[in-house]
Design a protein around this motif. Structure first.
Motif, PDB file in Angstrom:
ATOM      1  N   SER A 183      31.845  46.155  57.533  1.00  0.00           N
ATOM      2  CA  SER A 183      32.818  47.143  58.008  1.00  0.00           C
ATOM      3  C   SER A 183      33.201  46.845  59.455  1.00  0.00           C
ATOM      4  O   SER A 183      34.369  46.982  59.842  1.00  0.00           O
ATOM      5  CB  SER A 183      32.242  48.564  57.896  1.00  0.00           C
ATOM      6  N   ARG A 184      32.207  46.374  60.263  1.00  0.00           N
ATOM      7  CA  ARG A 184      32.508  45.979  61.638  1.00  0.00           C
ATOM      8  C   ARG A 184      33.379  44.720  61.655  1.00  0.00           C
ATOM      9  O   ARG A 184      34.193  44.528  62.559  1.00  0.00           O
ATOM     10  CB  ARG A 184      31.218  45.736  62.428  1.00  0.00           C
ATOM     11  N   TYR A 187      36.825  46.017  61.258  1.00  0.00           N
ATOM     12  CA  TYR A 187      37.322  46.603  62.504  1.00  0.00           C
ATOM     13  C   TYR A 187      37.653  45.513  63.524  1.00  0.00           C
ATOM     14  O   TYR A 187      38.620  45.624  64.289  1.00  0.00           O
ATOM     15  CB  TYR A 187      36.285  47.562  63.093  1.00  0.00           C
TER      16      TYR A 187
END
Length: 294
Positions: A183-184, A187
Motif C-alpha cells: 500500500s505504501r 502511495y
C-alpha cells in the motif's frame, strides 16, 4: 541606462533570482520530506528517494543510521562531477549550492508534531516538492540528482522531464513495497506521478510549439519575431485564401512555450487579420536553438 549597465543589471538579477530559487527549493523539499514523506512512510522520487531508502535500510538492519540529508548530499557528489564535465561550471556551482542548502534545511526544518493520512502525505508532499523543483528548473538551476540526468536526456532525446522522472523512479516504488508494504508502494507511486506532473506544469520551457502564420505582411512579422526571439522561420510563398482569393504567405516556426505571448503580440501588431495556428511538438530533428545552460 546604456548597454553595459543593462547587461550588468541582467546578470545581477539572474544571480539573485537563481539563489532565491535555490533557497526556496531547499525549504520546500525539507517541508515535503519532514512534514509529509517521513511521517507517511512514503519515498520521494530521485536521489532524495534513494537517500530515504538507505536511511531506512541502515536504521533497520545496521548498527548505525545514515541520516537522509547526509546520504542525499553524498549521492549527489558523483553527479556534480558529471554536471561539471557535461553541462557547465556555473550550472554545477548553483547545483552544489542548492543541494547543500537542501541538506541543511532537511536537518533543521522539523515538525513538532504531525499525523496525516498517507494519501494526503503523498499528495501534499509531491505538490510541495514538485512546485519547488519546477521553480528551480524554471530559473535555470538544477536541484541535483536525477535533474542532471534528466536535463542531459532531454537534450539528447526530447523526452520531457516529468516522464523521465516517472520511468526512472519505478525502482523506488518497488523498494517501498518491500521495506514497508505494497500500500505504501502505491502511495509512493502516486507521489512520484503527482511530482512529475507538477514539475511539467511549472517547468514548461522544454515544451515546444509549432506556429503557422498565414499573412499578407510577412516581412514585418519576420522582422518582429527574429528581433525578439532569434527563431528560424520557413517561408512558403504563393498561398491563396479560398474566400477572397488573395495571395498570402505562410510562415512556419518552432518556439518555446515562453515565446508564445511575444509571437502573438508581434503578429497582432503587424497584421491583425493574420491567421495563426499553434500545435504542440513531440520531437524535433535537425537544427533548433535551445537555451544555453552555462
Amino acid at each position: 541606462m546604456n548597454d553595459l549597465d543593462l547587461n550588468r543589471f541582467s546578470r545581477k538579477y539572474s544571480f539573485v533570482a537563481k539563489l532565491g530559487a535555490a533557497v526556496l527549493y531547499s525549504v520546500m523539499v525539507a517541508v515535503a520530506l519532514n512534514f509529509f514523506w517521513h511521517p507517511g512512510h512514503i519515498y520521494s522520487s530521485g536521489i532524495t528517494g534513494f537517500a530515504q531508502i538507505i536511511n531506512t535500510v541502515t536504521s533497520r538492519y545496521m548498527p548505525f543510521t545514515i541520516p537522509t540529508e547526509v546520504m542525499y548530499f553524498a549521492l549527489n557528489v558523483p553527479l556534480f562531477i558529471l554536471a561539471w564535465v557535461k553541462i557547465g561550471k556555473e550550472f554545477t556551482g548553483y547545483t552544489i549550492f542548492t543541494v547543500f542548502m537542501s541538506s541543511v534545511m532537511m536537518k533543521f526544518i522539523q515538525p513538532t508534531h504531525i499525523s496525516l493520512d498517507p494519501i494526503l502525505c503523498a499528495i501534499f508532499g509531491a505538490a510541495v516538492n514538485g512546485m519547488g523543483t519546477g521553480l528551480a528548473l524554471k530559473n535555470g538551476i538544477s536541484t541535483g540528482g536525477l535533474d542532471i540526468l534528466g536535463i542531459v536526456v532531454r537534450k539528447k532525446t526530447g523526452m520531457n522531464y516529468g516522464k523521465f522522472n516517472i520511468i526512472v523512479n519505478m525502482v523506488i516504488v518497488i523498494f517501498a513495497g518491500f521495506l514497508f508494504d505494497w500500500s505504501r508502494a502505491l502511495y509512493t507511486a502516486l507521489n512520484i506521478f503527482i511530482n512529475g506532473r507538477m514539475i511539467d506544469a511549472i517547468y514548461t520551457q522544454h515544451h515546444k510549439l509549432q506556429v503557422m502564420i498565414v499573412t499578407e505582411h510577412p516581412t514585418a512579422i519576420i522582422d518582429g519575431i527574429q528581433s525578439k526571439m532569434h527563431r528560424g522561420i520557413t517561408i512558403l510563398h504563393d498561398a491563396e485564401g479560398a474566400y477572397g482569393h488573395v495571395e498570402k504567405t505562410v510562415l512556419l516556426t518552432i518556439i518555446d512555450t515562453y515565446d508564445l505571448y511575444d509571437i502573438r503580440m508581434t503578429v497582432q501588431d503587424c497584421d491583425p487579420y493574420a491567421f495563426m495556428s499553434v500545435t504542440e511538438v513531440q520531437r524535433i530533428y535537425g537544427r533548433f536553438r535551445e537555451q544555453e545552460i552555462v
